[in-house]
Design a protein around this motif. Structure first.
Motif, PDB file in Angstrom:
ATOM      1  N   ILE A   1       0.750  -1.268   0.063  1.00  0.00           N
ATOM      2  CA  ILE A   1       0.159   0.024  -0.022  1.00  0.00           C
ATOM      3  C   ILE A   1       0.990   1.158  -0.102  1.00  0.00           C
ATOM      4  O   ILE A   1       0.587   2.125  -0.830  1.00  0.00           O
TER       5      ILE A   1
ATOM      6  N   GLY B   1      -4.859   7.719   6.390  1.00  0.00           N
ATOM      7  CA  GLY B   1      -4.966   8.752   5.313  1.00  0.00           C
ATOM      8  C   GLY B   1      -6.388   8.632   4.595  1.00  0.00           C
ATOM      9  O   GLY B   1      -7.141   9.740   4.494  1.00  0.00           O
ATOM     10  N   THR B   2      -7.012   7.390   4.279  1.00  0.00           N
ATOM     11  CA  THR B   2      -8.097   7.175   3.714  1.00  0.00           C
ATOM     12  C   THR B   2      -9.218   7.541   5.012  1.00  0.00           C
ATOM     13  O   THR B   2     -10.328   8.225   4.655  1.00  0.00           O
TER      14      THR B   2
ATOM     15  N   ASP C   1      -9.242  -4.323   1.070  1.00  0.00           N
ATOM     16  CA  ASP C   1      -9.202  -3.088   0.938  1.00  0.00           C
ATOM     17  C   ASP C   1      -9.785  -2.043   2.004  1.00  0.00           C
ATOM     18  O   ASP C   1     -11.014  -2.612   2.447  1.00  0.00           O
ATOM     19  N   PHE C   2      -9.428  -0.978   2.194  1.00  0.00           N
ATOM     20  CA  PHE C   2     -10.149  -0.028   3.275  1.00  0.00           C
ATOM     21  C   PHE C   2     -10.345   1.329   2.521  1.00  0.00           C
ATOM     22  O   PHE C   2      -9.521   1.938   2.146  1.00  0.00           O
TER      23      PHE C   2
ATOM     24  N   ARG D   1      -4.231  11.691   0.183  1.00  0.00           N
ATOM     25  CA  ARG D   1      -3.943  10.799   1.267  1.00  0.00           C
ATOM     26  C   ARG D   1      -4.821   9.482   1.101  1.00  0.00           C
ATOM     27  O   ARG D   1      -4.685   8.667   2.009  1.00  0.00           O
ATOM     28  N   VAL D   2      -5.716   9.030   0.194  1.00  0.00           N
ATOM     29  CA  VAL D   2      -6.518   7.966   0.199  1.00  0.00           C
ATOM     30  C   VAL D   2      -5.474   7.000  -0.213  1.00  0.00           C
ATOM     31  O   VAL D   2      -4.885   7.181  -1.361  1.00  0.00           O
ATOM     32  N   HIS D   3      -5.552   5.737   0.227  1.00  0.00           N
ATOM     33  CA  HIS D   3      -4.675   4.624  -0.259  1.00  0.00           C
ATOM     34  C   HIS D   3      -5.541   3.450  -0.408  1.00  0.00           C
ATOM     35  O   HIS D   3      -4.658   2.264  -0.392  1.00  0.00           O
ATOM     36  N   SER D   4      -6.797   3.649  -1.035  1.00  0.00           N
ATOM     37  CA  SER D   4      -7.609   2.439  -1.201  1.00  0.00           C
ATOM     38  C   SER D   4      -7.250   2.235  -2.928  1.00  0.00           C
ATOM     39  O   SER D   4      -6.692   3.152  -3.611  1.00  0.00           O
ATOM     40  N   ASN D   5      -7.633   1.197  -3.199  1.00  0.00           N
ATOM     41  CA  ASN D   5      -7.816   0.865  -4.751  1.00  0.00           C
ATOM     42  C   ASN D   5      -8.781   1.811  -5.449  1.00  0.00           C
ATOM     43  O   ASN D   5      -9.620   2.598  -4.684  1.00  0.00           O
TER      44      ASN D   5
END
Lengths: 397, 196
Positions: A171, A274-275, A360-361, B63-67
């Motif tokens: 990631i 971050g998400t 995934d998150f 900042r988003v780390h998702s797919n």
């Protein structure tokens, strides 16, 4: 002066290793941390650093070699992931109890099984009681920054403990993102030279490392190890403050993102923070008061500070990227409520296990959790206190 | 499509360079001052298996780390994936898809599960073989992604890619011109579809 660049988390850590130029680095490759020793080997082959790289035959040996080198008086480090860390387990304890300030860069990956190469925190969490300081990163920048801070923390006379700097496998380790890199000179200056007070290759002051300790002395050694862990708290804060002053970024034990007036807070570690912050922004735009507490330092566990930070909100989602198989939630589900209770903070807590083995998150998942917390508080919705999020179905089919 | 906050999903097969293309796109967009993210989805890696890679390009910190589940742009590096992978899944209605094929967009559209947005096709095999003498689809598909998404100006892209190739192929400079030709030929091939 900082330089704007772009690189993956693994590249960022390898870059920092080149800058620090430790004396010895034994390592054995394992996905997803393999690139780190690979890139370091390239730097060495190109004459850009002169670390003694030892290609060992296993992780059991890499940590053993790091223990030997550090005891001899050399600044030592290694890198690993997942089963590699599990295979080092015995030596992790040897490193910590002999008070050897080794630095280990861990690229978090799930432990078997089913066999899987993707991210969760079960490797790092499995080593949570081995006596290592543990620092987790949200992104490539923090992986870089935390690695640089690890040496001054570990080697401080008040500490003398090994430090594990963690980032999320694939990631962040394999994602190319923007990053600020500092000058070699500034990094070297920040880290400083290593001058151990007591070491094996010092004929003027002979010491024994790792001898048998009878019961009359063993317990005191362990007490002193814990005392060092307690003292590391102030050192971690000092080093973070010095880093902020020099480079202008970073946090102490955790980052409080929009928590000051938040009704609902998500406590989370690593890249998913971050998400979660993006989800918090989206919900704030809709008028919901939510925030994110991103835990950076897991060992030592900042119990009092966490309790203070969570004392005013209505409910907390404690997020575990790891299963403890104890029938009562993940590691943070044990430690955070204990911290709250012992500091007399009685807020609502729901524990969510998420993101195991690379599940995934997303911002939607994070937003759903905030909304569920509101439902629990406002509508007395009944939820399991220790639950899962992101399963294919409720029954886990 | 907002060119300053764009999400791209790449579909390819292991060994075709879809991951490399995503990382190159992140690299070249970084040089224009953008915030970038480029990452592959890892699974059991083997040559020929379907793989996915992603890009976020933004003028704000990412900042988003998702797919990526609702992309603005989908790039399909291997046409045969249309039969096994739902490549338009979540693709925004006002988004676009680029497919490596010798067919026209009208011929391809029936294979896209009712997607109503913009469809572009690039014959990356022909472009690559003409320019390089070999089939490397990632340079043409990278150029197509830039042309369709407008993440950066064509001239900036061409200039930065030359620098990038000169660095990457320092030891085999003979392939630099061929790769550059593959990029410019792709822009030309797409002109009529883009209404330029």
């Amino acid at each position: 002066m900082s330089k704007k660049d772009r690189m993956s988390g693994n590249e960022a850590v390898a870059y920092a290793i080149r800058q620090v130029n430790p004396d010895v680095m034994p390592a054995f490759p394992i996905t997803p941390s393999t690139e780190i020793p690979q890139l370091v080997s390239t730097y060495i082959a190109n004459g850009e650093m002169d670390t003694e790289f030892i290609p060992v035959e296993s992780e059991h040996s890499s940590m053993s070699a790091a223990v030997g080198a550090e005891a001899a008086g050399a600044r030592s480090m290694t890198a690993t992931s997942s089963c590699g860390l599990a295979f080092m387990w015995e030596e992790l304890l040897v490193a910590a109890s002999n008070r050897l300030p080794i630095v280990l860069t861990l690229v978090n990956r799930t432990l078997s099984g089913p066999i899987n190469i993707n991210c969760d925190h079960s490797d790092g969490m499995g080593a949570r009681d081995t006596g290592w300081i543990q620092i987790y990163a949200e992104n490539n920048q923090e992986a870089y920054d935390n690695y640089i801070q690890a040496f001054p923390i570990a080697e401080d006379k008040r500490v003398h403990l090994p430090v594990m700097v963690c980032q999320d496998g694939f990631i962040t380790s394999h994602a190319v993102q923007n990053i600020l890199l500092e000058d070699d000179k500034d990094v070297k200056e920040f880290v400083g030279e290593y001058h151990p007070e007591e070491f094996l290759l010092n004929p003027g002051k002979p010491v024994a490392v790792g001898p048998y300790a009878v019961s009359n002395y063993s317990m005191e050694a362990k007490y002193n190890q814990e005392a060092a862990m307690i003292r590391s708290r102030e050192v971690i804060k000092e080093v973070a403050a010095r880093f902020r002053e020099k480079f202008g970024r970073g946090f102490d034990f955790f980052e409080e993102y929009r928590c000051e007036d938040a009704d609902y807070i998500m406590l989370i570690m690593g890249s998913a923070a971050g998400t979660a912050k993006q989800a918090a922004d989206d919900l704030r735009d809709k008028g919901m008061k939510v925030g994110v507490l991103k835990l950076r330092v897991f060992r030592p566990f900042p119990a009092e500070e966490i309790a203070a930070a969570l004392s005013k909100c209505k409910a907390v989602a404690v997020m575990d990227r790891c299963e403890s198989y104890n029938g009562h939630g993940g590691p943070l589900a044990s430690e955070v409520p204990a911290a709250l209770f012992m500091n007399k903070v009685y807020t609502e807590v729901v524990n969510y296990v998420y993101g195991l083995a690379g599940r995934d998150f997303t911002t939607e998942t994070a937003a759903g959790i905030f909304e569920e917390l509101e439902d629990v508080v406002e509508n007395k919705k009944q939820v399991r206190q220790c639950t899962y999020v992101g399963l294919r179905s409720k029954e886990g089919q | 499509m907002n060119s300053k906050n764009i999400e791209i999903r790449w579909h390819g097969r292991g060994g075709q360079g879809a991951k490399t293309a995503a990382l190159l796109l992140a690299d070249v967009c970084f040089k224009t001052g953008a915030y970038v993210q480029g990452f592959p989805e890892y699974g059991p890696e083997r040559m020929g298996a379907p793989i996915t890679a992603f890009n976020r390009i933004s003028d704000r910190e990412i900042r988003v780390h998702s797919n990526i589940y609702t992309p603005d742009l989908v790039v399909v590096v291997d046409e045969t994936l249309l039969h096994s992978v739902d490549v338009t899944s979540g693709l925004k209605e006002d988004g676009a898809i680029i497919i490596n094929t010798d067919k026209t967009p009208d011929e391809i559209r029936p294979l896209l599960n009712g997607f109503l947005g913009r469809v572009y096709t690039v014959d990356a095999r022909k472009i690559s073989v003409d320019a390089l003498g070999k089939y490397f689809p990632n340079s043409p598909m990278l150029a197509a992604a830039v042309a369709v998404s407008n993440v950066m100006e064509k001239d900036d892209f061409i200039r930065e890619m030359r620098t990038s190739y000169e660095h990457k192929f320092a030891k085999k400079p003979e392939v630099i011109d061929g790769n550059m030709k593959a990029l410019t030929d792709t822009f030309e091939a797409l002109e009529s579809q883009l209404g330029m």
